[in-house]
Design a protein around this motif. Structure first.
Motif, short mmCIF file in Angstrom:
data_model
loop_
_atom_site.label_atom_id
_atom_site.label_comp_id
_atom_site.label_asym_id
_atom_site.label_seq_id
_atom_site.Cartn_x
_atom_site.Cartn_y
_atom_site.Cartn_z
N VAL A 1 0.90 -1.17 -0.33
CA VAL A 1 -0.24 -0.07 -0.18
C VAL A 1 1.15 0.99 -0.05
CG1 VAL A 1 -1.31 1.44 1.67
CG2 VAL A 1 -2.11 -0.87 1.22
N GLY A 2 0.93 2.07 -1.40
CA GLY A 2 1.28 3.27 -1.43
C GLY A 2 0.62 4.53 -0.40
N PRO B 1 6.34 13.13 -9.51
CA PRO B 1 5.22 13.27 -9.38
C PRO B 1 3.60 12.16 -9.18
CG PRO B 1 6.36 11.76 -11.95
CD PRO B 1 7.28 12.64 -10.70
N SER B 2 4.48 11.10 -8.41
CA SER B 2 3.85 10.20 -7.85
C SER B 2 4.56 9.91 -6.66
CB SER B 2 3.16 9.32 -8.71
OG SER B 2 2.56 8.32 -7.91
N VAL B 3 3.71 9.39 -5.42
CA VAL B 3 4.18 9.11 -3.96
C VAL B 3 3.44 7.98 -4.50
CG1 VAL B 3 4.11 9.78 -1.60
CG2 VAL B 3 4.62 11.58 -2.73
N ALA B 4 1.95 7.76 -3.73
CA ALA B 4 1.20 6.71 -3.48
C ALA B 4 1.15 4.95 -4.48
CB ALA B 4 -0.12 7.00 -3.43
N GLU B 5 1.05 5.94 -5.68
CA GLU B 5 1.32 5.19 -6.80
C GLU B 5 2.80 4.50 -7.05
OE1 GLU B 5 -2.46 5.77 -9.38
OE2 GLU B 5 -0.78 6.70 -10.35
N ALA B 6 3.82 5.92 -7.02
CA ALA B 6 5.35 5.13 -7.14
C ALA B 6 5.81 4.29 -6.50
CB ALA B 6 5.71 6.38 -7.09
N ALA B 7 5.86 4.71 -5.25
CA ALA B 7 5.70 4.21 -3.86
C ALA B 7 5.27 2.43 -3.59
CB ALA B 7 5.78 5.05 -2.55
N ALA B 8 3.98 2.53 -3.96
CA ALA B 8 3.67 1.32 -3.66
C ALA B 8 4.01 -0.04 -4.78
CB ALA B 8 1.86 1.27 -4.34
N ALA C 1 5.50 -10.04 -11.30
CA ALA C 1 5.69 -9.07 -11.83
C ALA C 1 4.29 -8.35 -11.29
CB ALA C 1 4.54 -9.24 -12.68
N VAL C 2 4.59 -7.36 -11.56
CA VAL C 2 3.22 -6.54 -10.20
C VAL C 2 2.57 -5.89 -11.27
CG1 VAL C 2 5.09 -6.33 -8.11
CG2 VAL C 2 4.67 -4.26 -10.33
N GLU C 3 1.58 -5.29 -10.19
CA GLU C 3 0.48 -4.53 -11.14
C GLU C 3 -0.57 -3.86 -10.14
OE1 GLU C 3 -2.81 -7.60 -12.81
OE2 GLU C 3 -3.18 -8.79 -10.19
N LEU C 4 -0.62 -2.51 -10.22
CA LEU C 4 -1.38 -1.69 -9.81
C LEU C 4 -3.13 -1.55 -10.34
CD1 LEU C 4 -0.61 0.94 -8.28
CD2 LEU C 4 -1.46 1.97 -10.20
N VAL C 5 -3.37 -2.25 -8.63
CA VAL C 5 -4.68 -2.99 -8.45
C VAL C 5 -5.61 -1.93 -7.95
CG1 VAL C 5 -4.39 -5.31 -8.20
CG2 VAL C 5 -4.32 -3.98 -6.19
N VAL C 6 -5.45 -0.83 -7.34
CA VAL C 6 -5.90 0.28 -6.33
C VAL C 6 -5.38 1.67 -7.22
CG1 VAL C 6 -7.06 1.35 -3.96
CG2 VAL C 6 -6.60 -1.32 -4.62
N PRO C 7 -5.50 2.60 -8.14
CA PRO C 7 -4.41 3.59 -8.13
C PRO C 7 -5.15 4.73 -7.66
CG PRO C 7 -6.60 3.22 -10.21
CD PRO C 7 -6.87 1.90 -8.92
N LYS C 8 -4.70 6.08 -7.62
CA LYS C 8 -4.70 6.68 -6.68
C LYS C 8 -5.53 7.23 -6.28
CE LYS C 8 -2.82 10.92 -7.69
NZ LYS C 8 -2.30 11.95 -8.24
N ALA D 1 -3.01 4.01 -2.67
CA ALA D 1 -2.23 2.84 -3.11
C ALA D 1 -2.41 1.89 -3.18
CB ALA D 1 -1.61 3.59 -5.26
N ALA D 2 -2.36 0.67 -4.18
CA ALA D 2 -2.15 -0.33 -3.46
C ALA D 2 -1.46 -1.28 -5.06
CB ALA D 2 -3.48 -0.87 -3.06
N ALA D 3 -0.61 -2.52 -4.73
CA ALA D 3 -0.06 -3.04 -5.81
C ALA D 3 0.10 -3.48 -5.40
CB ALA D 3 1.76 -3.09 -6.34
N ARG D 4 0.03 -5.16 -6.27
CA ARG D 4 0.88 -6.43 -6.26
C ARG D 4 1.30 -7.13 -6.45
NH1 ARG D 4 -5.48 -8.38 -8.19
NH2 ARG D 4 -5.82 -8.43 -6.24
N ILE D 5 1.50 -8.03 -5.72
CA ILE D 5 3.24 -9.20 -6.47
C ILE D 5 2.21 -10.66 -6.84
CG2 ILE D 5 4.82 -10.47 -5.29
CD1 ILE D 5 4.95 -8.25 -3.47
#
Length: 338
Positions: free
Chosen positions: A201-202, A297-304, A316-323, A332-336
């Motif tokens: 979670v970013g 230009p991004s904190v939450a998405e980039a950090a996640a 692979a990783v994917e952004l499952v919750v955009p900002k 934001a949330a990224a999934r492994i």
């Protein structure tokens, strides 16, 4: 000493035959199996139970301890020789292989550590670094007893070998769901949820943000996006927020309610990165305002995404919750991926 325990007269004949093949250091126990196993437990190096696996599991479960004092345990049932405890370290795999060979049966061995458990479900939980929601012991007993088990694995995790009774069995008493998302309750029967820790979670936040504001936006992950908060593996943000009091307070509260996971498991930590690092991450929602204020230009998405990629070990990783935005917080949330 190897103890042989038979549930009926027919199985006792097999036990007597087996004792002659295993050698002099074997004893065919008399009397009720449950009492005999308990009476001889401390003196045995191995126990062979000739009975259904579910009954065998219920017999030995109260006595299993996580040290070398427990004997290796093998169950002989319906054409199979199943290792129940002491697989690699206790010699049960070797004993089961020997029994299977002399009786012409199929061996089902244990590949798990005795410190994490020998059942396939315990191996799976350990393999996925997962949290369990439901009665894993009862489900494991049903699985070993040959009951049909419905297994749902929508994300496609790699699984250890499963018994033939586990699959797409509609109408089964037990349903196992492996997912980092919330699951609907089953209409009938029992549900075992295995929640792998796949999410990062970013967080982005304004200076002086309150803990309640951060908590409110974090709750959106569950209520608006359907994620199971026990699946969070880490939080991530810009290094400017490493000591932001409201963020730290919210994460402390979050860990109290959601972050304990399995026994002995550390709660998710806050990982922080400099703006120069975050600015290298491609994101779907860059912001010139955030760029001016933070240098990226991004904190939450980039950090996640960055933290997830670090942990993914090439997966692979994917952004499952955009900002998603609150008044003073973005999340934001990224999934492994498996």
């Amino acid at each position: 000493m190897i103890g042989l325990f038979a549930i009926d007269a027919e199985q006792r004949k097999t036990a007597v035959e087996l004792s002659t093949l295993l050698g002099r250091d074997t004893v065919v126990a008399d009397g009720a199996v449950h009492q005999a196993v308990h009476r001889m437990w401390a003196r045995m190096g191995a126990a062979v139970l000739l009975m259904p696996t579910g009954a065998a599991v219920r017999t030995i479960a109260p006595m299993l301890v996580q040290d070398e004092s427990s004997p290796a345990v093998v169950c002989v049932t319906e054409g199979f020789v199943v290792v129940l405890a002491g697989g690699s370290s206790g010699g049960a795999n070797a004993l089961a292989d020997r029994i299977a060979e002399v009786l012409g049966l199929t061996m089902v061995q244990s590949t798990g550590s005795d410190n994490t458990g020998d059942t396939v479900l315990e191996q799976l939980v350990d393999q996925l670094d997962a949290t369990v929601d439901g009665d894993i012991q009862e489900c494991a007993a049903a699985m070993l007893d040959g009951e049909p088990i419905r297994l749902l694995n929508p994300m496609g995790f790699e699984l250890p070998p499963m018994p033939d009774n586990v699959g797409q069995n509609n109408g089964a008493r037990w349903t196992i769901v492996i997912d980092d998302r919330l699951a609907e309750p089953v209409a009938d029967g029992e549900l075992l949820r295995i929640v792998p820790r796949t999410l990062v979670v970013g967080l982005g936040a304004s200076k002086g943000v309150s803990g309640d504001e951060v908590t409110s936006v974090l709750s959106m992950l569950e209520w608006d996006f359907g994620l199971d908060l026990r699946a969070v593996r880490a939080f991530a943000s810009i290094d400017l927020k490493a000591r932001e009091e409201g963020v730290l307070q919210a994460l402390e509260d979050w860990n109290f309610w959601h972050g304990q996971g399995s026994v002995g498991e550390d709660p998710p930590q806050l990982l922080t990165y400099p703006a120069d690092t975050l600015s290298t991450v491609d994101v779907p929602n860059p912001s010139p305002v955030v760029q001016r204020e933070t240098g990226t230009p991004s904190v939450a998405e980039a950090a996640a995404l960055y933290a997830a990629a670090e942990m993914a070990q090439g997966r692979a990783v994917e952004l499952v919750v955009p900002k998603a935005k609150g008044a003073n917080v973005t999340v934001a949330a990224a999934r492994i991926r498996p």
